[in-house]
Write a protein that holds these residues in place. Structure first.
Motif, mmCIF file in Angstrom:
data_model
loop_
_atom_site.group_PDB
_atom_site.id
_atom_site.type_symbol
_atom_site.label_atom_id
_atom_site.label_comp_id
_atom_site.label_asym_id
_atom_site.label_seq_id
_atom_site.Cartn_x
_atom_site.Cartn_y
_atom_site.Cartn_z
ATOM 1 N N ALA A 161 4.771 7.288 -12.782
ATOM 2 C CA ALA A 161 3.289 7.118 -13.374
ATOM 3 C C ALA A 161 3.151 8.827 -13.478
ATOM 4 N N GLY A 162 2.510 8.719 -14.586
ATOM 5 C CA GLY A 162 1.800 10.124 -14.635
ATOM 6 C C GLY A 162 2.764 10.818 -15.432
ATOM 7 N N ARG A 163 3.892 10.611 -15.799
ATOM 8 C CA ARG A 163 5.079 11.603 -16.262
ATOM 9 C C ARG A 163 5.090 11.027 -17.863
ATOM 10 N N THR A 215 1.460 -0.281 -14.581
ATOM 11 C CA THR A 215 0.628 -0.084 -13.846
ATOM 12 C C THR A 215 -0.435 1.193 -14.361
ATOM 13 N N PRO A 216 -1.590 1.366 -14.299
ATOM 14 C CA PRO A 216 -2.423 2.440 -14.795
ATOM 15 C C PRO A 216 -1.573 3.757 -14.339
ATOM 16 N N GLY A 217 -1.557 4.655 -15.391
ATOM 17 C CA GLY A 217 -0.882 5.978 -15.297
ATOM 18 C C GLY A 217 0.442 5.927 -15.817
ATOM 19 N N LYS A 222 3.317 6.047 -18.242
ATOM 20 C CA LYS A 222 3.062 6.738 -19.593
ATOM 21 C C LYS A 222 4.671 6.317 -20.245
#
Length: 362
Positions: free
Chosen positions: A22-24, A269-271, A273
């Protein structure tokens, strides 16, 4: 006594090893365009995006012939319980009409939007009794964000929960059903035909509905003719039985066509990428089975390719699957396909795991 499902299947095992944290940021595309652009060029060079007018003429003709034949048989058979067999057959015919509506909505048949909308409303609203506009709005959002917990309406928590996160927040009916939703999944599909009709009429009041008067008029005409024909041909008891069998099996058929496509695959899920190619491939499952499965599922068994190229005609999807499979292997992208029965097992296994927080809390 609980259902025992495998805690791992091929799809989640492959997916979990490749999904960016998440976020990467997703991997940077190679020079010459993104991975999806490269794949698109291969597909376009193979001519797989070209229209297939002969195919759709034959397919539409056969379905309409079966539809008209069912209407004739309803009156020809008369007052007999054999009508329940006809009801089962007509559930298949109505589902095929729904699949035609799907292809029209994706502009696989006609290049012009107006022609697609006219054909879609005739097939969905008038012949099947489902709102084309409501379904189109819902399905467009699904294609943009498949299996996204917050953006895909197909995995929004309603009666069923599709992730442990949703289960931990569930209440009311969803919490009650979530404890044993793997057991209840197929029985609940018996109500899906009625659910489609209910949501179609309810959507007429939505501000996002285009041409609500036209859609509502076509829906009313459908049900007036539908109920009128059944009750004209049969006495009340057999008429209600015919409608019950027809609607119940229609719901099961529709659920069995659409459930294997994404359920049990990666939940976004949110976040998280992901680029377009990986978002569509990792959340989709292809179903093997040859020509019978191709016909029964209207080409939706090639769900990976359908999501990558939604306006690709159905008969081109099998060849597109070969090209996409090879491309994903070159790029190290997990590409998942399985048999029809195993796909249902994976769906039920996913539902069972998703309901675990409710069982633990209860």
């Amino acid at each position: 006594m609980s259902i025992e499902f495998a805690t791992k299947t091929e799809a989640p095992a492959e997916v979990s090893a490749e999904v960016p944290a998440a976020g990467r940021a997703a991997p940077r595309p190679e020079a010459g365009g993104s991975d999806f652009a490269r794949l698109s060029r291969r597909v376009a060079r193979a001519g797989l995006l070209d229209r297939r007018p002969l195919y759709y003429t034959v397919r539409f003709g056969l379905v309409l012939l079966a539809f008209a034949g069912g209407g004739y048989a309803l009156f020809a058979l008369g007052d007999t319980w054999l009508q329940l067999a006809l009801a089962a057959v007509m559930s298949v015919v109505f589902a095929q009409v729904a699949l035609i509506s799907h292809d029209l909505a994706h502009r696989q048949v006609f290049s012009q939007r107006l022609h697609s909308e006219i054909g879609g409303r005739i097939a969905a609203n008038l012949l099947m009794g489902m709102s084309y506009g409501w379904w189109m709005n819902k399905h467009t959002r699904h294609h943009a964000n498949p299996n996204h917990e917050e953006r895909d309406p197909d995995v929004a928590p309603d009666i069923l929960v599709w992730s442990e996160r949703q289960a931990s927040q569930a209440n009311g009916l969803a919490r009650f059903i979530g404890r044993r939703q793997a057991y209840l999944f197929f029985p609940l599909l018996l109500l899906e035909g009625l659910n489609l009709s209910f949501n179609s009429f309810r959507a007429l009041r939505s501000p996002t509905m285009k041409r609500p008067f036209l859609e509502g008029t076509l829906l009313v005409i459908h049900f007036v003719v539908y109920f009128g024909a059944v009750f004209a041909a049969l006495p009340p008891g057999k008429a209600f039985a015919f409608i019950g069998v027809h609607q119940a099996l229609l719901g099961v058929y529709m659920g069995c066509v659409f459930a294997p496509n994404h359920k049990g695959m990666l939940m976004v899920t949110p976040g998280m990428k992901l680029d377009f190619l990986r978002r569509q491939v990792l959340t989709s499952r292809n179903v093997r089975g040859g020509r019978f499965v191709d016909a029964a599922m209207g080409g939706l068994n090639y769900q990976v390719e359908h999501h990558l190229f939604p306006n690709m005609p159905s008969p081109a999807l099998a060849e597109a699957a070969r090209i996409t499979r090879e491309f994903c292997a070159e790029k190290g992208i997990p590409y998942y396909e399985t048999g029809l029965l195993r796909s249902y097992r994976e769906v039920l296994g996913h539902l069972h795991r998703a309901g675990q927080p409710i069982r633990e809390a209860g």
